[in-house]
Scaffold this active site. Structure first.
Site, PDB file in Angstrom:
ATOM      1  N   TYR A   1       0.855  -1.192   0.000  1.00 39.03           N
ATOM      2  CA  TYR A   1       0.000   0.000   0.000  1.00 39.03           C
ATOM      3  C   TYR A   1       0.887   1.237   0.000  1.00 39.03           C
ATOM      4  CZ  TYR A   1      -3.712   3.216   1.589  1.00 39.03           C
ATOM      5  OH  TYR A   1      -4.607   4.245   1.703  1.00 39.03           O
TER       6      TYR A   1
ATOM      7  N   TYR B   1      -3.425   5.397   9.247  1.00 38.46           N
ATOM      8  CA  TYR B   1      -2.918   4.056   8.935  1.00 38.46           C
ATOM      9  C   TYR B   1      -1.701   3.832   9.817  1.00 38.46           C
ATOM     10  CZ  TYR B   1      -1.825   0.017   5.923  1.00 38.46           C
ATOM     11  OH  TYR B   1      -1.591  -1.251   5.425  1.00 38.46           O
TER      12      TYR B   1
END
Length: 392
Positions: free
Chosen positions: A263, A273
């Protein structure tokens, strides 16, 4: 890849023939496009008279042609054996193990479908606590709609293996996990044991896919992440890939391929995140390059990663802001559309195929181009600029 006006690759699709003890596969073909795989599959189903068991091959023609007309002619009943323009993605006779499939919504499932559509036999590794629900859903037909392949048949999963890739061998498993009721009734689920079971059942594989990640403190900022949470994220999300490839590599046939999912948070700041997950993805990408060298030299296996954009998967929803990230991507990516899991699956099929035989150590971005952007163009700062918008 294909567009609406230019034909692209066709992928072999499996038609399962299931006996009481083994599943065998014959193949058909499907034509994939970048806009809507489902639309292309439906057009093939309704207009193509090509035999489901007769493979066909594509060839290039030079010069400017009207591609859509060429495809229509190739699909007409009188031209059953005529070649279609393009290149084949043909994985017939190949066997894939996809680690991290526990439902029909994530990238792992989509990759399994694309590999199956190209003719590969599918094995999956499912997290032990999710195993019973996953297998029950398969048996009860809850996944039948999402199992549909280009030719209308259903993707067959030859075998589901219980797997917890956090543990390399039985000696690594702590007593509280062994006695946990979610693990009772399952056996041989550490990485080493799963690989031994696959070897005993099938001898070898050709494709390994790592589609799993976990960060118990993913919602915490990095400054508030504990050592336990950070190391747990690294263990489950990056070292698990090293371990899987380490143990599987000796039974991956030469010329095989291995793929992981990463990612953009590995290289850019994505607030929210957290919990060490951005660090885990950075480690995964670094490991991809090192493993490409080592596995390439020692086993003739290619190692690549796909950096996929945001998807409304069950796992991603646990982060808590996936809808916002999808909206952000749609507003700011060069291609203003929502990313589909099938697009990532098709990229994986390409990387697994002989067409990618010289590609290794690469991170392939499948995110509508969001990785290329330096700023978010939806910011009020740019409101006076004439920034083009995608046609509706």
């Amino acid at each position: 890849m294909a567009t609406t006006t230019t034909p692209g690759s066709h992928m072999a699709a499996v038609k399962p023939c299931i006996s009481s003890s083994r599943r065998t596969y014959t193949s058909g073909t499907a034509n994939f496009g970048t806009n809507s795989e489902v639309g292309v599959w439906r057009r093939l189903k309704s207009s193509s008279h090509i035999s489901a068991t007769q493979p066909f091959f594509q060839s290039f023609k030079s010069g400017h042609t009207k591609s859509v007309k060429a495809v229509n002619r190739a699909m007409s009943g009188a031209a059953e054996n005529s070649p279609l323009p393009g290149l084949p993605i043909d994985l017939r006779g190949k066997r894939a193990f996809i680690a991290g499939v526990a439902d029909d919504h994530g990238y792992g499932w989509a990759i399994a479908k694309s590999l199956a559509a190209a003719g590969a036999e599918i094995l999956v590794g499912t997290w032990v606590p999710a195993l019973n629900i996953f297998e029950s859903s398969l048996r009860r037909g809850k996944f039948d709609e999402s199992r549909k392949l280009p030719d209308g048949s259903l993707m067959e999963i030859t075998k589901v293996y219980p797997l917890d890739a956090v543990y390399d061998d039985p000696e690594d498993v702590p007593e509280d996990v062994k006695s946990n009721k979610r693990y009772l009734g399952s056996s041989n689920w550490t990485v080493k044991e799963v690989v031994e079971s696959v070897k005993q059942d099938f001898g070898s594989i050709d494709i390994l896919v790592h589609s799993l990640a976990n960060g118990p403190e993913v919602t915490k900022p990095l400054l508030e992440t504990s050592r336990y949470g950070y190391l747990a994220a690294i263990s489950a999300s990056s070292y698990s890939y090293v371990s899987l490839l380490k143990h599987f590599a000796p039974i991956i046939n030469p010329g095989g391929a291995s793929i992981s999912l990463t990612y953009i948070a590995s290289e850019r700041i994505i607030p929210g995140y957290g919990g060490g997950m951005s660090s885990a993805k950075a480690a995964l990408e670094s490991d991809t390059r090192v493993l490409a060298f080592e596995a390439g030299r020692k086993h003739n296996v290619r190692v690549n990663a796909i950096s996929a954009g945001p998807l409304r998967s069950r796992a991603a929803k646990a982060i808590g802001f996936i809808d916002m990230m999808i909206d952000y991507s749609s507003e700011n990516a060069p291609l203003q559309k929502e990313l589909s899991a099938e697009e990532v699956g098709n990229a994986a099929a390409f990387l697994s195929s002989p067409l990618a035989s010289a590609i290794t150590g690469t991170v392939l971005y499948v995110d509508n181009g969001l990785n290329a952007m330096g700023v978010g163009v939806d910011s009020p700062v740019f409101e006076n600029l004439d920034i083009p918008k995608a046609a509706k």
